[in-house]
Motif scaffolding. Structure first.
Motif, PDB file in Angstrom:
ATOM      1  N   GLU A 181      46.110  36.448  39.936  1.00  0.00           N
ATOM      2  CA  GLU A 181      44.724  36.630  39.545  1.00  0.00           C
ATOM      3  C   GLU A 181      44.491  38.112  39.200  1.00  0.00           C
ATOM      4  OE1 GLU A 181      42.464  34.292  39.126  1.00  0.00           O
ATOM      5  OE2 GLU A 181      43.891  32.737  39.744  1.00  0.00           O
ATOM      6  N   VAL A 182      43.505  38.376  38.391  1.00  0.00           N
ATOM      7  CA  VAL A 182      43.144  39.746  38.031  1.00  0.00           C
ATOM      8  C   VAL A 182      42.512  40.418  39.246  1.00  0.00           C
ATOM      9  CG1 VAL A 182      41.690  41.174  36.541  1.00  0.00           C
ATOM     10  CG2 VAL A 182      42.843  39.140  35.610  1.00  0.00           C
ATOM     11  N   ARG A 183      42.865  41.691  39.460  1.00  0.00           N
ATOM     12  CA  ARG A 183      42.337  42.449  40.596  1.00  0.00           C
ATOM     13  C   ARG A 183      42.118  43.897  40.177  1.00  0.00           C
ATOM     14  NH1 ARG A 183      47.787  41.842  40.944  1.00  0.00           N
ATOM     15  NH2 ARG A 183      49.046  43.692  41.453  1.00  0.00           N
ATOM     16  N   PRO A 184      41.317  44.653  40.932  1.00  0.00           N
ATOM     17  CA  PRO A 184      41.141  46.075  40.612  1.00  0.00           C
ATOM     18  C   PRO A 184      42.457  46.832  40.755  1.00  0.00           C
ATOM     19  CG  PRO A 184      39.416  45.300  42.098  1.00  0.00           C
ATOM     20  CD  PRO A 184      40.455  44.229  42.048  1.00  0.00           C
ATOM     21  N   GLY A 185      42.712  47.761  39.862  1.00  0.00           N
ATOM     22  CA  GLY A 185      43.917  48.579  39.950  1.00  0.00           C
ATOM     23  C   GLY A 185      43.733  49.747  40.898  1.00  0.00           C
ATOM     24  N   ARG A 186      44.843  50.404  41.218  1.00  0.00           N
ATOM     25  CA  ARG A 186      44.775  51.572  42.101  1.00  0.00           C
ATOM     26  C   ARG A 186      44.045  52.724  41.424  1.00  0.00           C
ATOM     27  NH1 ARG A 186      50.376  53.113  44.567  1.00  0.00           N
ATOM     28  NH2 ARG A 186      49.835  51.409  45.968  1.00  0.00           N
ATOM     29  N   LYS A 187      44.218  52.841  40.107  1.00  0.00           N
ATOM     30  CA  LYS A 187      43.503  53.872  39.359  1.00  0.00           C
ATOM     31  C   LYS A 187      42.081  53.406  39.117  1.00  0.00           C
ATOM     32  CE  LYS A 187      43.623  56.434  34.981  1.00  0.00           C
ATOM     33  NZ  LYS A 187      44.352  56.609  33.694  1.00  0.00           N
ATOM     34  N   PRO A 188      41.079  54.218  39.448  1.00  0.00           N
ATOM     35  CA  PRO A 188      39.686  53.811  39.258  1.00  0.00           C
ATOM     36  C   PRO A 188      39.413  53.361  37.825  1.00  0.00           C
ATOM     37  CG  PRO A 188      39.787  55.827  40.553  1.00  0.00           C
ATOM     38  CD  PRO A 188      41.181  55.563  40.074  1.00  0.00           C
ATOM     39  N   GLY A 189      38.706  52.247  37.695  1.00  0.00           N
ATOM     40  CA  GLY A 189      38.326  51.755  36.385  1.00  0.00           C
ATOM     41  C   GLY A 189      39.324  50.827  35.730  1.00  0.00           C
ATOM     42  N   THR A 190      40.467  50.592  36.380  1.00  0.00           N
ATOM     43  CA  THR A 190      41.481  49.714  35.796  1.00  0.00           C
ATOM     44  C   THR A 190      41.460  48.344  36.463  1.00  0.00           C
ATOM     45  OG1 THR A 190      43.222  50.478  37.324  1.00  0.00           O
ATOM     46  CG2 THR A 190      42.984  51.653  35.228  1.00  0.00           C
ATOM     47  N   ARG A 191      41.959  47.351  35.728  1.00  0.00           N
ATOM     48  CA  ARG A 191      42.172  46.008  36.249  1.00  0.00           C
ATOM     49  C   ARG A 191      43.625  45.635  35.983  1.00  0.00           C
ATOM     50  NH1 ARG A 191      39.411  42.390  32.966  1.00  0.00           N
ATOM     51  NH2 ARG A 191      38.951  40.884  34.610  1.00  0.00           N
TER      52      ARG A 191
END
Length: 210
Positions: A181-191
């Motif tokens: 599933e899509v999730r927030p990335g470690r870098k702010p603003g990324t998925r």
């Protein structure tokens, strides 16, 4: 200097080629060789292979254009031929290298290989230190534990950039690939989403920039 390709060892070349076909078109060359090693080499495109090889040797790296030893990992040189600018499904975002010695890795990839260190980031709450080197239009991420870890360097996988992660995920699922599933990335603003397909031969991440 630009990352132009990768070499993947696989026990089943036909299955690996099929998995990469289903992943979609990429802006890097991926080649396969028999074996069990997964991602075993990164190819750097340079304007003058002979001159660059001499320079790397003077900086203390062991090897030649066919393969330089950088922390125990293989980096190859090849002539850089600019592409025609064709549109691809995925573009290389970054290559991950895991290391047990961040300072030695910083010297190897920066002072010796000649990559441009842009960020040294520590996330103590996650026990993570990341060294981010610019290499042409992509990044080499050196990942280390802040708690100390032994062992040789190893390639940790490839991250591919997409303009529409939801669309890319739906396309890959329709192709029969196992995608998280899509999730927030470690870098702010990324998925991000992980492609869990073993026949690709290397951990594979899709990333959408904010």
């Amino acid at each position: 200097m630009r990352i132009t390709g990768f070499v993947i060892e696989t026990p089943d070349t036909a299955a690996a080629q099929d998995a990469w076909r289903r992943l979609g078109t990429t802006d890097r060359d991926v080649r396969f060789t028999p074996g069990e090693g997964g991602l075993v080499a990164v190819v750097l495109g340079v304007e003058d292979v002979t001159a660059t090889a001499r320079l790397l040797q003077r900086r203390g790296l062991v090897g030649d254009a066919g393969g330089f030893d950088v922390g125990g990992l293989e980096w190859r040189l090849a002539p850089f031929v600019p592409g025609a600018g064709d549109t691809t499904d995925l573009a290389l975002d970054h290559v991950v290298v895991h290391t047990g010695d961040a300072e030695r890795a910083a010297a190897d990839h920066g002072a010796r290989l000649g990559l441009d260190l842009r960020l040294d980031r520590r996330l103590e709450e996650h026990g993570f230190r990341g060294l981010f080197f610019r290499c042409g239009d992509a990044v080499v991420e050196i990942a280390a534990s802040t708690k100390g870890a032994d062992g040789p360097d190893r390639f940790g996988g490839l991250a591919w950039r997409t303009g529409d992660l939801d669309e890319s995920r739906a396309r890959l699922v329709a192709e029969g690939l196992d995608v998280s599933e899509v999730r927030p990335g470690r870098k702010p603003g990324t998925r991000v989403a992980t492609v869990r397909e073993r026949t690709l031969g290397t951990p594979t991440l899709l990333i959408e920039q904010g």
